[in-house]
Design an enzyme around this catalytic site. Structure first.
Site, short mmCIF file in Angstrom:
data_model
loop_
_atom_site.label_atom_id
_atom_site.label_comp_id
_atom_site.label_asym_id
_atom_site.label_seq_id
_atom_site.Cartn_x
_atom_site.Cartn_y
_atom_site.Cartn_z
N ARG A 103 0.84 -1.19 0.00
CA ARG A 103 0.00 0.00 0.00
C ARG A 103 0.87 1.24 0.00
O ARG A 103 1.91 1.29 0.67
CB ARG A 103 -0.90 0.02 1.24
CG ARG A 103 -1.93 -1.07 1.27
CD ARG A 103 -2.88 -0.93 2.43
NE ARG A 103 -2.21 -1.02 3.72
CZ ARG A 103 -2.86 -1.05 4.89
NH1 ARG A 103 -4.18 -0.97 4.91
NH2 ARG A 103 -2.20 -1.14 6.02
N ASP A 145 0.47 5.53 0.57
CA ASP A 145 -0.46 6.53 1.10
C ASP A 145 -0.84 7.55 0.03
O ASP A 145 -0.24 7.61 -1.04
CB ASP A 145 0.18 7.25 2.29
CG ASP A 145 0.38 6.35 3.49
OD1 ASP A 145 -0.38 5.36 3.61
OD2 ASP A 145 1.28 6.62 4.30
N TYR A 177 12.43 2.27 -1.53
CA TYR A 177 11.79 3.57 -1.60
C TYR A 177 12.85 4.65 -1.75
O TYR A 177 13.97 4.50 -1.26
CB TYR A 177 10.98 3.86 -0.33
CG TYR A 177 9.62 3.20 -0.27
CD1 TYR A 177 8.48 3.87 -0.75
CD2 TYR A 177 9.47 1.94 0.27
CE1 TYR A 177 7.24 3.28 -0.68
CE2 TYR A 177 8.22 1.34 0.35
CZ TYR A 177 7.10 2.02 -0.14
OH TYR A 177 5.86 1.42 -0.07
N ARG A 190 8.49 7.79 5.75
CA ARG A 190 8.31 9.22 5.97
C ARG A 190 8.71 9.63 7.39
O ARG A 190 9.25 10.73 7.60
CB ARG A 190 6.86 9.61 5.68
CG ARG A 190 6.52 9.50 4.18
CD ARG A 190 5.01 9.51 3.96
NE ARG A 190 4.42 10.77 4.43
CZ ARG A 190 3.11 10.95 4.56
NH1 ARG A 190 2.26 9.95 4.27
NH2 ARG A 190 2.65 12.11 4.97
#
Length: 246
Positions: free
Chosen positions: A49, A51, A109, A194
Site C-alpha cells: 500500500r 499513502d 523507496y 516518511r
C-alpha cells in the site's frame, strides 16, 4: 490463471493505492480498466500500500482470469484507456500460487528533496530550504541497519503482527540542489519511511544528535521519533521477486 501486472503511477490525484469508499484510488482505477477490457470481474492484489500522494516508479499487482488475451496488445489498450498518471509496463502469466504482496522479497523507496525553489518539482519533491548536514544524516542512516524492530516509526493503531523489518540499505546522496534518501527492506510499516526521513532531517538540522537515534528506536514510541515528511516526495522505486529476472 494468474497474471502479474507491472506499472507506475503519479500519486498526486489519488488517495493512495488501496480502494476505499468515497475516495479515488489507483487500485480502483486499474481494476475497472482491466475488468472492462477483459470483459471479466475480479479484484487485483498489489505488492503493498502507498499513502495518498505517494508515487510508484515500479509497482506490481496480480489478478486471476480465465479470459484469453494477447499480453502486448493488452498493455497497449490499458495505456490508451488509463489516465496519463498511470502507466502499464507489462502483463505476464505466472504460476497459480504467485502472490504480488507475500512473494515480494524486497522493496526500495526513495525520498526526493530540493533545496532551491523549483516550480517544476511541485508534487514530485519536497522543498526544504534549511541547511542539512548530509554526513551526519548518513551516519544516522547506518544505525538503522543495526535494528529490526521499528515500532517507533510506525503509524499508531496499525493492525500488524510484527514491527520487525530487515533493512538492507539506507543512505543519502546529493547532487546540487537535489537530495535523495534511498532505503531498501523486506517490508515496511505504515508511514515508516516518511517518519524515518523526518527523524533524519532533525539530525541533519541539528535538532537532535546522531546517537539519539538509538534511543528513539529502542523506545518503540512514535512520539519520540521525528515528524512525518510530506507524501509527495516519496516513491516506491523497486519491488523484487525471486522468480522475476530484472
Amino acid at each position: 490463471m494468474r497474471y502479474f501486472i507491472e506499472f507506475a503511477y503519479k500519486g498526486t490525484h489519488y488517495h493512495g493505492w488501496q480502494s476505499q469508499p468515497n475516495a479515488i484510488s489507483v487500485q480502483e482505477v486499474l481494476t475497472k480498466a482491466l475488468n472492462l477490457l477483459l470483459h471479466d470481474t475480479f479484484e487485483i492484489v498489489g505488492a503493498g500500500r502507498t499513502d495518498a500522494g505517494v508515487h510508484a516508479a515500479q509497482m506490481y499487482a496480480h489478478f486471476d482470469t480465465e479470459t484469453s488475451f494477447d499480453d502486448t496488445l493488452l498493455v497497449k489498450k490499458l495505456n490508451s484507456f488509463l489516465p496519463e498518471d498511470i502507466a502499464v509496463f507489462s502483463v505476464k502469466r505466472m504460476h497459480d500460487e504467485a502472490h504480488a504482496r507475500f512473494d515480494a522479497s524486497a522493496r526500495t523507496y526513495e525520498y526526493l528533496i530540493h533545496t532551491q525553489k523549483d516550480v517544476f518539482s511541485k508534487d514530485l519533491s519536497w522543498y526544504h530550504f534549511r541547511d542539512l548536514d548530509i554526513a551526519k544524516m548518513n551516519q544516522a542512516a547506518k544505525i538503522l541497519l543495526e535494528y529490526e524492530d521499528f515500532e517507533c516509526f510506525s503509524k499508531v493503531h496499525t493492525d500488524v503482527f510484527t514491527f520487525n523489518c530487515s533493512i538492507t540499505e539506507a543512505y543519502w546522496t546529493q547532487e546540487g540542489n537535489k537530495i535523495m534518501f534511498t532505503i531498501s527492506a523486506n517490508r515496511f510499516l505504515r508511514n515508516m519511511v516518511r517518519a524515518i526521513v523526518g527523524t533524519l532531517i532533525n539530525i541533519g538540522t541539528g535538532k537532535i544528535e546522531v546517537d539519539e537515534l538509538r534511543n528513539i528506536i529502542e523506545s518503540k514510541n512514535r512520539s519520540k521519533a521525528g515528524f512525518s515528511v510530506p507524501a509527495h516526495g516519496l516513491y516506491l522505486t523497486k519491488v523484487k521477486y525471486p522468480y522475476i529476472n530484472e
